[in-house]
Design an enzyme around this catalytic site. Structure first.
Site, PDB file in Angstrom:
ATOM      1  N   ASP A  10       0.887  -1.256   0.057  1.00 50.65           N
ATOM      2  CA  ASP A  10       0.042  -0.065  -0.149  1.00 50.65           C
ATOM      3  C   ASP A  10       0.941   1.198  -0.024  1.00 50.65           C
ATOM      4  OD1 ASP A  10      -1.865   1.894   0.346  1.00 50.65           O
ATOM      5  OD2 ASP A  10      -2.907   1.185   2.185  1.00 50.65           O
TER       6      ASP A  10
ATOM      7  N   ASP B 285      -2.995   2.567  -6.005  1.00 50.53           N
ATOM      8  CA  ASP B 285      -1.803   2.550  -5.044  1.00 50.53           C
ATOM      9  C   ASP B 285      -1.755   1.278  -4.129  1.00 50.53           C
ATOM     10  OD1 ASP B 285      -4.356   3.011  -3.895  1.00 50.53           O
ATOM     11  OD2 ASP B 285      -3.632   4.537  -2.624  1.00 50.53           O
ATOM     12  N   GLU B 286      -2.370   0.105  -4.587  1.00 51.21           N
ATOM     13  CA  GLU B 286      -2.275  -1.033  -3.761  1.00 51.21           C
ATOM     14  C   GLU B 286      -2.382  -2.282  -4.527  1.00 51.21           C
ATOM     15  OE1 GLU B 286      -5.164  -1.493  -0.567  1.00 51.21           O
ATOM     16  OE2 GLU B 286      -5.795   0.623  -0.824  1.00 51.21           O
TER      17      GLU B 286
END
Length: 414
Positions: A9, A105-106
């Site tokens: 993350d 973003d993950e």
């Protein structure tokens, strides 16, 4: 063989990218936010310095500035964020080809069968991303996807957390139920009504009661809380390319009656239908998302017994859903219309029940309008219901293709 799953993350991703690109911002409170002039003025993300002032994602920028007068607000630069997301993914793919993105973003990684210790690999990934890209990540290491994601949230920023079979009851079960993926505000409220407040409470609840309370998701949450999640990590290239198409808009003033909402829904349905036709999809689940003047967001959906693609069908179903669900407790400031449960439009499937002559007429009209707009722009042809609202007729909805890889798709909001 015990599975070895990582969840990576990127910490405060948009703001971190901005601070990486602009070193002069690194020691200042920074928020990435939309245009206040066009009423998109909310905090999309903030750096750690700004977070210390109590700023929250989604709050209006005017409120954020009251908490932090020296706040530096920068506009979002999504092409750059997409580029950085790709660079992060390329680093992850140095360790395994089993990488499942979850938004920009993950991502999950499946290291099962790979050489090396997964915790040491997690630290190596964390250091590489920081050195090569100038942003930090938090990484969860576990034996399934849901606990790995919990681990990446457990300690931030720039950290690695391990949830193992030996420690998860001690570390995971005391966490609030809302920390578990799929548990949104509405689900949290329903669980609290049954005195279920922690992940451990979910794990120790009666499965039949959870299913009665939450439907199939009750069984899913029970399995996750007990470490029984066996969902695979599915690389992006193996996932369905597009599972829904949606369009939304924040209006220049609050909407106060059905007629105004109908105009907006028809405008959004034009874009949704055009995208479906361009990519040769039909869908049978109609979704609307409404944000009222207090910034509370509600989502509703209906699954049809047939597939639709035409602008008129999408608009009619979306507006009927709106009239059924919304009680006008507050004016509305944004509306989104979407279609999911997609199938290619060339496969045998039951279409809407309209007679064939009317369907053919609508198809010809849609194709004609699509061609005109492609050549002369979106404003060249507009429906009368939209033109009746002059303040709204000149707006342009933002278009999105929602990519939901098979598996997790976010917290469940009932």
């Amino acid at each position: 063989m015990e599975r070895q799953i990582l969840h990576v993350d990127c910490n405060k991703f948009y703001a971190s990218v901005e601070c990486s690109l602009h070193p002069e911002l690194r020691d200042k409170p920074v928020a990435v936010g939309g245009s206040e002039a066009s009423r998109h003025g909310i905090v999309l993300t903030k750096n750690e310095i700004a977070a210390a002032y109590g700023l929250t994602t989604g709050e209006p920028l005017w409120s954020a500035r009251q908490k932090c007068p020296q706040l530096v607000v920068v506009p979002p630069d999504f092409p750059t964020y997409i580029r950085y997301s790709g660079m992060v993914r390329r680093i992850l793919q140095d360790y395994t080809d089993r990488v499942e993105p979850f938004g920009l973003d993950e991502a999950w990684l499946d290291l099962t069968g790979c050489t090396g210790d997964p915790v040491a690999t997690a630290h190596e990934i964390r250091e590489r991303i920081k050195e090569e890209l100038g942003i930090t990540v938090s990484i969860g290491v576990s034996f399934n996807k849901s606990f790995a994601k919990l681990g990446s949230d457990y300690k931030k920023p720039d950290a690695v957390t391990v949830f193992s079979r030996e420690n998860y009851k001690e570390l995971v079960w005391p966490l609030p139920a809302s920390e578990l993926i799929y548990v949104g505000r509405a689900t949290k409220r329903k669980l609290a009504e049954r005195y279920i407040f922690t992940i451990g409470d979910i794990a120790n609840a009666e499965p039949a009661m959870l299913r009665a309370l939450l439907g199939k998701w009750g069984g899913t949450l029970y399995a996750m809380a007990n470490g029984l999640d066996n969902q695979p990590v599915i690389p992006a290239e193996q996932a369905n390319a597009v599972q829904s198409v949606s369009n939304g808009i924040t209006t220049p003033r609050d909407l106060i009656d059905d007629h105004e909402v109908k105009a907006v829904i028809y405008m959004l349905a034009e874009s949704v239908g055009r995208r479906l036709r361009e990519q040769h999809f039909v869908g049978r689940t109609v979704e609307i998302r409404l944000r009222d003047a207090s910034l509370a967001t509600r989502s509703y959906q209906v699954s049809l017994d047939y597939y639709i693609q035409s602008t008129k069908d999408i608009a009619n179903e979306a507006f009927a859903l709106f009239q059924k669900q919304y009680n006008w407790a507050r004016p509305l400031r944004s509306v989104t219309v979407g279609i999911s449960a997609l199938e290619p439009d060339n496969i045998p499937c039951q279409l809407d029940l309209m007679d064939s002559d009317a369907r053919e007429k609508h198809e010809k009209l849609d194709k004609t309008v699509d061609a005109l707009k492609a050549r002369f722009g979106d404003a060249c042809v507009r429906r009368a219901v939209v033109l009746e609202e002059p303040e709204l007729s000149g707006l342009s909805p933002y278009e999105t293709h929602t990519v939901h890889p098979v598996g997790f798709s976010g917290k469940l909001e009932n």
